[in-house]
Design an enzyme around this catalytic site. Structure first.
Site, PDB file in Angstrom:
ATOM      1  N   LYS A 169      -4.999 -11.784   2.361  1.00  0.00           N
ATOM      2  CA  LYS A 169      -3.864 -11.326   3.166  1.00  0.00           C
ATOM      3  C   LYS A 169      -3.215 -10.177   2.398  1.00  0.00           C
ATOM      4  O   LYS A 169      -2.513 -10.384   1.413  1.00  0.00           O
ATOM      5  CB  LYS A 169      -2.851 -12.470   3.361  1.00  0.00           C
ATOM      6  N   GLU A 244       0.959 -13.988 -10.186  1.00  0.00           N
ATOM      7  CA  GLU A 244       1.140 -12.762 -10.992  1.00  0.00           C
ATOM      8  C   GLU A 244       2.388 -12.087 -10.438  1.00  0.00           C
ATOM      9  O   GLU A 244       2.348 -11.510  -9.353  1.00  0.00           O
ATOM     10  CB  GLU A 244      -0.081 -11.839 -10.849  1.00  0.00           C
ATOM     11  N   CYS A 278       4.079  -3.387 -12.081  1.00  0.00           N
ATOM     12  CA  CYS A 278       4.639  -4.637 -12.611  1.00  0.00           C
ATOM     13  C   CYS A 278       4.804  -4.599 -14.120  1.00  0.00           C
ATOM     14  O   CYS A 278       5.724  -5.181 -14.670  1.00  0.00           O
ATOM     15  CB  CYS A 278       3.756  -5.819 -12.209  1.00  0.00           C
ATOM     16  N   GLU A 377      14.342  -6.664 -11.970  1.00  0.00           N
ATOM     17  CA  GLU A 377      13.256  -5.713 -11.758  1.00  0.00           C
ATOM     18  C   GLU A 377      13.671  -4.777 -10.630  1.00  0.00           C
ATOM     19  O   GLU A 377      13.863  -5.215  -9.491  1.00  0.00           O
ATOM     20  CB  GLU A 377      11.979  -6.466 -11.371  1.00  0.00           C
TER      21      GLU A 377
HETATM   22  P1  NAD Z   1       6.315  -9.306  -2.216  1.00  0.00           P
HETATM   23  O1  NAD Z   1       6.524 -10.548  -2.983  1.00  0.00           O
HETATM   24  O2  NAD Z   1       7.392  -8.830  -1.327  1.00  0.00           O
HETATM   25  O3  NAD Z   1       5.007  -9.433  -1.282  1.00  0.00           O
HETATM   26  C1  NAD Z   1       3.769  -9.833  -1.810  1.00  0.00           C
HETATM   27  C2  NAD Z   1       2.940 -10.490  -0.723  1.00  0.00           C
HETATM   28  O4  NAD Z   1       3.579 -11.697  -0.288  1.00  0.00           O
HETATM   29  C3  NAD Z   1       2.759  -9.633   0.515  1.00  0.00           C
HETATM   30  O5  NAD Z   1       1.427  -9.755   0.989  1.00  0.00           O
HETATM   31  C4  NAD Z   1       3.739 -10.248   1.494  1.00  0.00           C
HETATM   32  O6  NAD Z   1       3.372 -10.066   2.831  1.00  0.00           O
HETATM   33  C5  NAD Z   1       3.657 -11.714   1.116  1.00  0.00           C
HETATM   34  N1  NAD Z   1       4.844 -12.486   1.529  1.00  0.00           N
HETATM   35  C6  NAD Z   1       6.080 -12.009   1.803  1.00  0.00           C
HETATM   36  N2  NAD Z   1       6.910 -13.011   2.159  1.00  0.00           N
HETATM   37  C7  NAD Z   1       6.177 -14.143   2.111  1.00  0.00           C
HETATM   38  C8  NAD Z   1       6.476 -15.515   2.351  1.00  0.00           C
HETATM   39  N3  NAD Z   1       7.699 -15.915   2.723  1.00  0.00           N
HETATM   40  N4  NAD Z   1       5.507 -16.440   2.175  1.00  0.00           N
HETATM   41  C9  NAD Z   1       4.281 -16.048   1.767  1.00  0.00           C
HETATM   42  N5  NAD Z   1       3.925 -14.757   1.551  1.00  0.00           N
HETATM   43  C10 NAD Z   1       4.869 -13.813   1.715  1.00  0.00           C
HETATM   44  O7  NAD Z   1       5.916  -8.183  -3.287  1.00  0.00           O
HETATM   45  P2  NAD Z   1       5.748  -6.610  -3.083  1.00  0.00           P
HETATM   46  O8  NAD Z   1       7.075  -5.993  -2.863  1.00  0.00           O
HETATM   47  O9  NAD Z   1       4.643  -6.333  -2.131  1.00  0.00           O
HETATM   48  O10 NAD Z   1       5.182  -6.206  -4.531  1.00  0.00           O
HETATM   49  C11 NAD Z   1       6.016  -5.896  -5.617  1.00  0.00           C
HETATM   50  C12 NAD Z   1       6.129  -7.074  -6.557  1.00  0.00           C
HETATM   51  O11 NAD Z   1       4.832  -7.473  -7.007  1.00  0.00           O
HETATM   52  C13 NAD Z   1       6.890  -6.720  -7.807  1.00  0.00           C
HETATM   53  O12 NAD Z   1       7.743  -7.777  -8.136  1.00  0.00           O
HETATM   54  C14 NAD Z   1       5.799  -6.555  -8.855  1.00  0.00           C
HETATM   55  O13 NAD Z   1       6.225  -6.756 -10.181  1.00  0.00           O
HETATM   56  C15 NAD Z   1       4.832  -7.601  -8.423  1.00  0.00           C
HETATM   57  N6  NAD Z   1       3.504  -7.332  -8.964  1.00  0.00           N
HETATM   58  C16 NAD Z   1       3.032  -8.123  -9.967  1.00  0.00           C
HETATM   59  C17 NAD Z   1       1.793  -7.857 -10.537  1.00  0.00           C
HETATM   60  C18 NAD Z   1       1.240  -8.712 -11.635  1.00  0.00           C
HETATM   61  O14 NAD Z   1       0.042  -8.645 -11.875  1.00  0.00           O
HETATM   62  N7  NAD Z   1       2.034  -9.512 -12.302  1.00  0.00           N
HETATM   63  C19 NAD Z   1       1.030  -6.799 -10.074  1.00  0.00           C
HETATM   64  C20 NAD Z   1       1.546  -6.014  -9.033  1.00  0.00           C
HETATM   65  C21 NAD Z   1       2.787  -6.292  -8.484  1.00  0.00           C
END
Ligand code: NAD
Length: 476
Positions: A169, A244, A278, A377
């Site tokens: 997804k 992650e 991240c 963040e």
């Molecule tokens: P997000 O948490 O908003 O979304 C991530 C995913 O979760 C998306 O596919 C989204 O559709 C889904 N999602 C959203 N709401 C949900 C729910 N209620 N239930 C289940 N799934 C849901 O993150 P983002 O804004 O897309 O990405 C940025 C974040 O990701 C930052 O915090 C960044 O640090 C983190 N990140 C971490 C790593 C790592 O390896 N640690 C790598 C890249 C990004």
């Protein structure tokens, strides 16, 4: 490619819900595609396809899985420009960055997984016990917007290498490269059902996958807030959850380090992908006596990172992904100004484009390391510079957030830097400009996550052990 379709059991098909979502360019703010809204029935169909494909796929030899991953790598390399164009369209990444980094990272990651395959199904013998490694089963991979191709490849390639089948997804903000990936996987002849993709709203598709009784593991990358919800959604059906999550990583300049070289390296990490990384080092810790010089130098270095239209070869930083992301960063900067903090823009003197969610790189001098701007963040091009009094104080500040994803230490004495790195509560530390290694384990401590990705550690995350107790006579 019809972006409104889902990919299930080796076929593109319409979603069960006819409603669609708009994907908008963060540069022009215009619609670039429509994707499905997503439906629980889509998830049911994708999980059923992944379950049906699991027995045959998990029985393939690792070498055969390796052949598919090699084909995937060649296809990605051959279509690099097209992938870069899609990533640039969906998230506004400058084209050269999209080519080199956004598509370069997954190519490197695939190399790490291919190397891991030799040993992927090793059996250990402990006395009269055989310890087997087996695929965990059906994996739900839920990915974020910021490195859309890389996050999808890192999860699915490691899961496939381990013998698992996958339902992906992608982020609804940047789904286009994932749709292309599904086409590429289809084109290399991956057996139907081994890989499935359901695009749609996080709030619909995410919980349906995480809570599904047919899913054995959720591998999630995204924000800490959503990650914690995913863990709760998965708890009812007791499955493995790998997370992650976010970070607020510290870059520590010890007193004997070359301040200018260190600050330049820190700014480069902080601004990578317009600050939407991240592992970005967003807290620069310097000896108190160097605070002023560090703030000024950081702003000067930032001025050398032009912000602009991603199609312009001179632009090094594109926009943030959405108006909401931009507004959140600007609100943090406004609050810092209101609290009397010194806020310095690193401007190259040019106006920002008239449309799009652009933010100038900015340095903030932060006296109190517990202030919100130094704890949360921001996911934008903002660097907090924080003074420390001695090494222990620097360590307390470095370890003083809820996160623990990455970090950096600089010193003229590499042993001193490594000794400091050992005391940092974090998943990765770059010493004196040491660089990311695609074969090394990647994962967070604290609220930055649970589990590891990349190389053999990433493949192992999708495996379970089985202990088979045999007689002393058993050989094999
Ligand atoms: P997000 O948490 O908003 O979304 C991530 C995913 O979760 C998306 O596919 C989204 O559709 C889904 N999602 C959203 N709401 C949900 C729910 N209620 N239930 C289940 N799934 C849901 O993150 P983002 O804004 O897309 O990405 C940025 C974040 O990701 C930052 O915090 C960044 O640090 C983190 N990140 C971490 C790593 C790592 O390896 N640690 C790598 C890249 C990004």
């Amino acid at each position: 490619m019809d972006t409104r379709m889902i990919y299930v059991g080796g076929q593109w098909r319409p979603s069960a819900d006819e409603q669609t979502l708009s994907v908008r360019s963060p540069v022009t703010e215009h619609e670039v595609a429509r994707i499905p809204h997503g439906a629980v029935a889509d998830v049911d169909a994708a999980v059923a396809a992944a379950r049906a494909a699991l027995p045959a796929w998990s029985a393939t030899a690792p070498q055969e899985r390796g052949r598919y991953l090699r084909r995937l790598r060649s296809e990605l390399a051959a279509s690099r420009d097209a992938y870069a164009a899609a990533i640039s369209a969906e998230m506004g990444a400058p084209l050269e960055f999209a080519r080199l980094v956004q598509t370069g990272l997954p190519l490197r990651a695939l190399g790490g997984f291919l190397d891991a395959l030799n040993d992927a199904e090793r059996t250990d013998r402990l006395g009269d016990t055989l310890v087997l490694r087996e695929p965990i089963g059906v994996v739900a991979a839920i990915t974020p917007f910021n490195y859309p191709l890389n996050q999808a490849v890192v999860k699915l390639a490691a899961a496939l290498a381990a013998g698992c089948t996958v339902v992906l997804k992608p982020s609804e903000q940047t789904p286009l490269s994932a749709l292309m990936l599904a086409e590429t996987l289809h084109g290399i002849g991956l057996p139907p059902g081994v890989f499935n993709m359901v695009a749609g709203l996080g709030s619909i598709v995410g919980p349906a996958l995480a809570g599904h009784s047919g899913v054995d593991m959720v591998s999630f990358t995204g924000s800490t807030a959503v990650g914690s919800r995913i863990a709760a959604q998965a708890a009812g059906t007791v499955k493995k959850v790998s997370l992650e999550l976010g970070g607020k990583s510290a870059f520590v300049v010890l007193p004997d380090a070359d301040l200018e070289a260190a600050v330049a390296d820190c700014v480069a990490s902080c601004l990578l992908n317009s600050g939407q990384t991240c592992t970005a080092t967003t807290r620069l810790l310097v000896p108190r006596a160097s605070l002023d010089a560090a703030v000024q130098y950081a702003a000067e270095v930032m001025a050398g990172y032009p912000v602009g239209d991603p199609a312009d070869p001179g632009a090094q930083l594109g926009p943030l992904v959405s108006a909401a992301a931009r507004d959140s960063v600007l609100a943090h900067l406004e609050a810092a100004r209101a609290a009397g903090m010194r806020v310095v823009e690193g401007s190259d003197g040019k106006d920002l484009p008239s449309t799009g969610y652009f933010v100038r790189p900015t340095v903030v001098e932060v006296q109190d390391p517990d202030s919100p701007i130094a704890q949360e963040e921001l996911f934008g091009p903002v660097l907090c510079v924080i003074p420390y009094d001695d090494e222990d104080h620097a360590l307390t500040i470095a370890n003083g957030t809820r996160y623990g994803l990455a970090g950096a230490v600089w010193s003229a004495d590499e042993h001193r830097a490594v000794a400091f790195a050992r005391r940092m509560r974090t998943g990765r530390v770059d010493v004196n400009g040491g660089r990311f290694d695609a074969a090394a384990p990647f994962g967070g401590r604290g609220q930055s996550g649970v589990g590891y990705e990349m190389g053999r550690y990433g493949v192992a995350d999708f495996q379970v052990y089985k202990s088979v107790n045999v007689s002393a006579m058993y050989e094999g």
